[in-house]
Design an enzyme around this catalytic site. Sequence first.
Site, PDB file in Angstrom:
ATOM      1  N   GLU A  49       0.807  -1.233   0.000  1.00 11.95           N
ATOM      2  CA  GLU A  49       0.000   0.000   0.000  1.00 11.95           C
ATOM      3  C   GLU A  49       0.836   1.278   0.000  1.00 11.95           C
ATOM      4  O   GLU A  49       0.460   2.267   0.626  1.00 11.95           O
ATOM      5  CB  GLU A  49      -1.007  -0.004   1.169  1.00 11.95           C
ATOM      6  CG  GLU A  49      -2.073  -1.057   0.985  1.00 11.95           C
ATOM      7  CD  GLU A  49      -3.393  -0.754   1.694  1.00 11.95           C
ATOM      8  OE1 GLU A  49      -3.517   0.289   2.331  1.00 11.95           O
ATOM      9  OE2 GLU A  49      -4.316  -1.590   1.565  1.00 11.95           O
ATOM     10  N   HIS A 270      -2.261  -0.853  10.105  1.00 20.31           N
ATOM     11  CA  HIS A 270      -1.827  -2.221  10.394  1.00 20.31           C
ATOM     12  C   HIS A 270      -0.581  -2.165  11.297  1.00 20.31           C
ATOM     13  O   HIS A 270       0.168  -1.190  11.258  1.00 20.31           O
ATOM     14  CB  HIS A 270      -1.440  -2.946   9.104  1.00 20.31           C
ATOM     15  CG  HIS A 270      -2.590  -3.317   8.242  1.00 20.31           C
ATOM     16  ND1 HIS A 270      -2.881  -4.603   7.899  1.00 20.31           N
ATOM     17  CD2 HIS A 270      -3.540  -2.552   7.637  1.00 20.31           C
ATOM     18  CE1 HIS A 270      -3.945  -4.640   7.130  1.00 20.31           C
ATOM     19  NE2 HIS A 270      -4.375  -3.401   6.943  1.00 20.31           N
TER      20      HIS A 270
END
Lengths: 404, 404
Positions: A49, A270
């Site tokens: 990402e 995360h």
Amino acid sequence: MEGEPTLRLRVFDLNCWAIRYLSKRRQERVRLIGDTLCREGFDLVLLQEVWSERDYSDLRVKLAGCYPFSHYFRSGVIGSGLCVFSRFPILDTLLYQYSLNGYPYMLQHGDWFCGKSVGVSMGVTAPLLSLSLQLHAEYCREKDAYLPHRLVQAWELAQFIRHTSKAADVVLLGGDLNMHPEDVGIRLLRGWTGLRDAFAEARHFEGCKNGCTLVPDNCFTDKSELLPFPLGIRIDYVLYKAISSFTVKCEELKTTTGPAPGTDIPFSDHEAVMATLHIQRQGQPVGATLGTADLALADVVTEARTEVSVGLRAAQRQRYSSGRMAVLALLLLLLQAAAALGILAGLGTEQPFPKLSFCLLAFLALGVLVLATGLHLFHTMEVKILRGTEDQMWMALRALQERP
Amino acid sequence: MEGEPTLRLRVFDLNCWAIRYLSKRRQERVRLIGDTLCREGFDLVLLQEVWSERDYSDLRVKLAGCYPFSHYFRSGVIGSGLCVFSRFPILDTLLYQYSLNGYPYMLQHGDWFCGKSVGVSMGVTAPLLSLSLQLHAEYCREKDAYLPHRLVQAWELAQFIRHTSKAADVVLLGGDLNMHPEDVGIRLLRGWTGLRDAFAEARHFEGCKNGCTLVPDNCFTDKSELLPFPLGIRIDYVLYKAISSFTVKCEELKTTTGPAPGTDIPFSDHEAVMATLHIQRQGQPVGATLGTADLALADVVTEARTEVSVGLRAAQRQRYSSGRMAVLALLLLLLQAAAALGILAGLGTEQPFPKLSFCLLAFLALGVLVLATGLHLFHTMEVKILRGTEDQMWMALRALQERP
């Protein structure tokens, strides 16, 4: 051969959640990630990402000293978001795009535009085949419309690893698999490739409870999504296996917890996964460890195949209904054309509809025709790929059953 | 070890030109191909352009006796058209779709809809990795707009072979590469993988002059396309290489010539290529044969990279102009919306345009906006992939130059 030297490999894996204009405090976090990577000096860094090439370039400049080798994997409209930084030379790279990756019209989920893929880099450290990847996101666990797509991706990934890994001594996979440890996709991937889960194998673990990587304590996570899981969920993994005459052991596994040291924010929504692996050459090649659990594996493949079949039937229904819609729109257009021709030829004594409504209706029919045809083509492709995966899984089951 | 037994492998490769409703005398030719394959009893049959699954099913039923193992590769809207029939078990299959494959709006060329890919099947004969494939067609040799796409495909194919072939002892590739033997794509593929050309290596050759597979004598070929090549062109290949401790030699190569025996028509518009290979185990592993020609290879990679750069610039131009078009259409729409709002608010004293023209213009602008946005997204993807390939080639060049 206990005397052979051991290679100690420190790996860092993180889903960076660095989406331009959308991710909160992106630039600050990317800077923070860069600083930490510089300070900690890992051997291999697998990031997901990192959607903006600008962020990658900034990181590359900052990390040039400690990680002289890096690669950014380009794909899709937006990009794959995958990149690798390495202390050891990267000899070769390869990008494999999954055949299925969501629907282009699900704009709010955006997976289709990212061209989700697995980026493979071959390094000289072993040689090591390292894979950085991300699978299709799960947006609703109860009614997971993307499960068949994620299973196709897990299957393609497993097949890809089986076919490419022979060139390496050690395979290392790090990424956001968007699946819980007991999900069928993870079991399929692990069973079909023989990859081992660093969390389960680690001699020493430190970090979030149960190794979770998406936790409610993180200030960037969506608390409502994690309501059924008060401890959080584990969806980011480091998996590994030794291919030829090597053994790999996971000495230590860590996840980040809470804000990064010296700041008030974490690296990402995360948690990062950090593994320390010990790689050692063995005297003789290690036999395949796959055979022992063939029966259990057959069960997993059967379960996955059932889910793919469910997806196939849904795709067939959607293909049918979009095809029917296209035919209806075409019929309406033809009818209107006939009426227009009739009026032009002077058959009708008077214009039965107001011109404007007639024209609007024609445009509407044309729009529906174009959209429905596009959808029909897309779902045709989806049906083909789901059926192809079903076939491959069937072949795998036959091969498993025929083993002595 | 001269005493090791030799495996004799007979391979059949054909671009079948079996497009439903479009290919002439399709069913008759497919029947003919099936009969011949049954009679001749090859070991491995690689077919391309079997677009209809029905044709594949018919062939499978007919060939079940002599080729008990087969696989059809599904992809794209229409399919990949690739299938494999084998006398030996097929253990595993994998489909790799090229990232770029023409343009969706070039309907008359249709490549985009076919999902051109390479189908890989792993057999137990050696083990043998056999690839059946087709690259993007060349529609105009003088002004070949698809050259960058075909080069990306050749590069991805070469990378794919390098990464997957370690699992095999012998790699065998058969297919319609849509490139002449001296074209840069072929030189890139052969140089980067070490694959050898069965035509150049064969001890004995029989068939069309220079091994051509698209010849003016064939009643189905387009004579005007072959005007600059009175003998025909060679675009279908059987390529091979031995990986580990094996050697492969091409004993004999044949192409079909003219009508199939006992009929008045040939199998297809392409000629079939039939190779007889001798595979033998060696005492010691054969060293990599790649190193010797590193300099020449660097030249080929540089040449290919230049062509990819040309394609990249063209794609960037197209991305820019489609983006500009989308912005203009959006501006026009906004202007119309403002005008409409103004009228509704009673600002304008009278309606300046006839309603119908106003409405038509709005729909036109909307259509242009949707189309131009779609094009912009597509070309953005194209730019990313071309740039990614450029990067990979640069990495390959660096690796070549750094070799001792």
